[in-house]
Enzyme design. Structure first.
Site, PDB file in Angstrom:
ATOM      1  CE  LYS A 192      33.311  31.061   1.971  1.00  0.00           C
ATOM      2  NZ  LYS A 192      32.846  31.144   2.417  1.00  0.00           N
ATOM      3  CD  GLU A 216      32.790  43.207  -9.010  1.00  0.00           C
ATOM      4  OE1 GLU A 216      32.047  41.702  -9.066  1.00  0.00           O
ATOM      5  OE2 GLU A 216      31.384  44.006  -8.577  1.00  0.00           O
ATOM      6  N   GLY A 218      32.669  35.146   3.981  1.00  0.00           N
ATOM      7  CA  GLY A 218      33.797  36.886   3.297  1.00  0.00           C
ATOM      8  C   GLY A 218      33.657  37.457   4.135  1.00  0.00           C
ATOM      9  NE  ARG A 219      27.498  38.592   6.008  1.00  0.00           N
ATOM     10  CZ  ARG A 219      26.711  38.195   5.269  1.00  0.00           C
ATOM     11  NH1 ARG A 219      27.585  37.420   3.330  1.00  0.00           N
ATOM     12  NH2 ARG A 219      26.285  37.057   5.474  1.00  0.00           N
ATOM     13  CD  GLU A 260      27.480  40.745   1.667  1.00  0.00           C
ATOM     14  OE1 GLU A 260      27.565  40.815   0.496  1.00  0.00           O
ATOM     15  OE2 GLU A 260      28.757  40.038   2.138  1.00  0.00           O
ATOM     16  CG  HIS A 289      31.737  70.953   9.750  1.00  0.00           C
ATOM     17  ND1 HIS A 289      31.751  72.573  10.619  1.00  0.00           N
ATOM     18  CD2 HIS A 289      32.313  71.012  11.053  1.00  0.00           C
ATOM     19  CE1 HIS A 289      32.374  72.960  11.939  1.00  0.00           C
ATOM     20  NE2 HIS A 289      32.796  71.596  11.991  1.00  0.00           N
ATOM     21  CE  LYS A 332      28.201  38.138  -6.548  1.00  0.00           C
ATOM     22  NZ  LYS A 332      28.179  37.116  -5.357  1.00  0.00           N
TER      23      LYS A 332
HETATM   24  O1  F6P Z   1      29.246  40.111  -2.326  1.00  0.00           O
HETATM   25  C1  F6P Z   1      28.738  39.412  -1.690  1.00  0.00           C
HETATM   26  C2  F6P Z   1      29.875  38.169  -1.649  1.00  0.00           C
HETATM   27  O2  F6P Z   1      29.857  37.083  -2.031  1.00  0.00           O
HETATM   28  C3  F6P Z   1      30.680  38.700  -0.494  1.00  0.00           C
HETATM   29  O3  F6P Z   1      29.917  38.458   0.506  1.00  0.00           O
HETATM   30  C4  F6P Z   1      31.330  38.069  -0.324  1.00  0.00           C
HETATM   31  O4  F6P Z   1      32.936  39.581   0.422  1.00  0.00           O
HETATM   32  C5  F6P Z   1      32.965  38.869  -1.841  1.00  0.00           C
HETATM   33  O5  F6P Z   1      31.119  39.253  -2.408  1.00  0.00           O
HETATM   34  C6  F6P Z   1      33.427  38.522  -2.546  1.00  0.00           C
HETATM   35  O6  F6P Z   1      33.490  37.334  -2.743  1.00  0.00           O
HETATM   36  P1  F6P Z   1      34.691  36.111  -3.103  1.00  0.00           P
HETATM   37  O7  F6P Z   1      35.646  37.127  -1.905  1.00  0.00           O
HETATM   38  O8  F6P Z   1      34.199  34.872  -2.924  1.00  0.00           O
HETATM   39  O9  F6P Z   1      35.637  36.771  -4.122  1.00  0.00           O
END
Ligand code: F6P
Length: 548
Positions: A206, A212, A267-268, A353, A384, A512
């Site tokens: 987003k 990452e 995002g979620r 979150e 188990h 971050k």
């Molecule tokens: O970890 C926080 C977060 O902002 C989440 O809310 C989001 O889904 C994820 O990182 C990835 O963010 P982006 O889609 O901006 O890369």
């Protein structure tokens, strides 16, 4: 005034708790043969049996009165109408608009967003068809066999768990791979099995700002270069989904391959947008449409059903009852379905979150506890592993058992056993075993009385442990849509009760920033400014282990 009413309802529940605490679930079941009938509800193909919670009809009425006093209905309607309820970012929260089934206008800053949503969906459908029909060709003229999805958090979990959950519906499309972690081992392992000629990369971010995802995207671009693919040839291999179109283009993705999303989608909550493209590539556009339809039907149910028959309201308020009044700190999701094995992790992000927060919408620190720890694993594996604690541990963990009733396979006996295990677990949690029962069994099997008294203490099980059981016929795209939307709205309901903004996530930011700072210090052994001795020690170990 409103707050006073809410506090009165809260206090009424606290007083009522004393009455409920004195009764055991097994007695409540014994005294009312219609308990399950009275405390269960069905909608949109989902059946919720919540009779194994420590409640009475009065509890339910009091919980609904609390929800009412929190202005749940008005707040829900405000969300659906596009009010900027994400107050710290001044944003609307409109993932529901992405699955709306008609063209009824929804205004954000005076602009109807429905035409934009439709335009992007049409564009997504076209690309999905091209890829699935083998019309989308790579730089050397070969069709796409593999899609590498790069994204993390909400830009990863939704598409990943939906494609996993709908495996029986995955056919005809390219193979989907998901890499979220910055740990290069994952990307390395996945790339070593892929052919650049036939691989399409979807970068889902987003913000287009996530370390990452961007690092994995850069390393993947380098992998193409290392395989002698020129920059100009990459347009056939990279697609981005982002609300930061400028940054995606700056990364080198051709403008026509950038699919927009919007600030009003968290995002979620984003799998319903172009972020869900891998789902459509895996199950086809028709299946994706059915997923949206399921979620839309659950939205309608949430908007229209009376509170006492409203699935997300009931699940949200039962969660509040268990968490705030009985003090249960965690909540387990136990899907008795191999395909739903990723669902607990998905709900974990969505819930924790969203509601893992302390500062309320009125800028005051919350006085009750909020967001329980969400965890879980697929049944029967968990039986188990950790069910011992569920049955006899000192922490009481409310459980959602999730059980598709009809299997997607024809293997003899498996489904009966799976279902029997699921139903047995909720029954065991509910009824437990008394000391007398354990003792009688031991003596009946020939044990000497004195020893039986001792061993019975270890075999006694308290029971009286709360659970919901959610069943539905089959795990279809439609049904999965209803299930996900159910949990989304459950989280919303609880956010309303705790007076939280469930749609920001400031708590992840500091980590971050410090991560970037520590990264920059790895190559600066003499820079101890502003650091702490533990971080310095860890950095020293890292530098030592990696010295040339
Ligand atoms: O970890 C926080 C977060 O902002 C989440 O809310 C989001 O889904 C994820 O990182 C990835 O963010 P982006 O889609 O901006 O890369």
């Amino acid at each position: 005034m409103l707050m006073d009413t809410f506090n009165d309802k809260w206090r009424a529940l606290q007083q009522h708790l004393v009455e409920v605490e004195s009764s055991h679930l097994r007695d409540l079941f014994a005294s009312d043969p219609k308990r399950a009938e009275n405390l269960s509800v069905s909608a949109c193909g989902l059946n919720l049996d919540y009779s194994k919670n420590r409640i009475t009809l009065k509890t339910r009425a009091l919980l609904m009165a609390l929800a009412d006093s929190a202005q749940l209905a008005a707040k829900r309607d405000a969300m659906f109408a596009g009010a900027p309820i994400n107050n710290t970012e001044n944003r609307s929260v409109l993932h529901t608009a992405l699955r709306q089934q008609d063209d009824k206008p929804i205004l954000v800053d005076g602009v109807d967003i429905v035409p934009q949503i439709k335009a992007v969906r049409i564009k997504v459908e076209a690309v999905v068809n091209q890829v699935r029909d083998k019309q989308w060709l790579g730089y050397s003229g070969k069709c796409i066999t593999d899609v590498l999805n790069l994204g993390i958090g909400g830009s990863f979990l939704g598409p990943k768990i939906v494609t996993t959950s709908l495996k029986p519906y995955v056919q005809g499309g390219p193979k989907q791979h998901f890499v979220a972690n910055i740990d290069g081992n994952h990307l390395h392992d996945v790339l070593s099995d892929l052919n650049p000629e036939t691989t399409l990369v979807l970068i889902a971010s987003k913000s287009f700002n996530t370390q990452e995802t961007l690092t994995n995207a850069e390393s993947t671009r380098q992998w193409f270069y290392d395989n002698n693919v020129a920059f100009e040839q990459l347009s056939r291999h990279f697609i981005a989904i982002s609300s930061n179109v400028t940054k995606a283009v700056a990364f080198g993705i051709s403008g026509e391959n950038v699919f927009p999303m919007w600030d009003w989608v968290g995002g979620r909550y984003s799998l319903w947008s172009a972020i869900g493209m891998p789902i459509a590539m895996a199950i086809g556009n028709q299946g994706f449409t059915e997923l949206l339809k399921g979620a839309a039907d659950l939205d309608q149910h949430f908007k229209e059903a009376p509170l006492e028959q409203n699935l997300p309201v009931l699940m949200g308020m039962l969660g509040v009852w268990n968490h705030n009044f009985f003090g249960c700190q965690t909540h387990a999701l136990l899907p008795y379905s191999h395909y739903l094995r990723g669902f607990p992790a998905y709900v974990q992000q969505m819930d924790m979150e969203s509601n893992g927060k302390s500062c309320q919408l009125n800028n005051e620190i919350v006085s009750s506890t909020t967001g329980p720890v969400i965890w879980g694993a697929e049944g029967t594996n968990g039986q188990h592993a950790f069910h011992q604690l569920l049955h006899q541990g000192t922490s009481v963990v409310p459980v959602d058992f999730i059980q598709p009733l009809v299997a997607e396979h024809k293997m003899n006996g498996h489904q009966d056993m799976l279902v029997a295990n699921c139903f047995a677990q909720s029954k065991t949690l509910m009824q437990g075993k008394t000391h007398q029962q354990a003792y009688d069994e031991l003596v009946g099997s020939g044990m000497e009385e004195a020893l039986a008294k001792v061993i019975a203490k270890h075999k006694e099980m308290p029971g009286n442990r709360p659970s919901n059981t959610l069943t539905f016929n089959r795990l279809t795209p439609y049904q999965l849509g209803t299930l996900i939307a159910l949990y989304e709205h459950k989280v919303f309901v609880q956010g309303v009760i705790w007076n939280l903004n469930s749609f920001d996530q400031w708590g992840v930011e500091l980590g971050k920033i410090l991560g970037d700072d520590i990264l920059s210090r790895i190559g600066q052994p003499n820079n101890t400014e502003l650091s702490d001795s533990s971080t310095e020690l860890l950095l020293a170990q890292y530098r030592y282990a990696n010295q040339p």
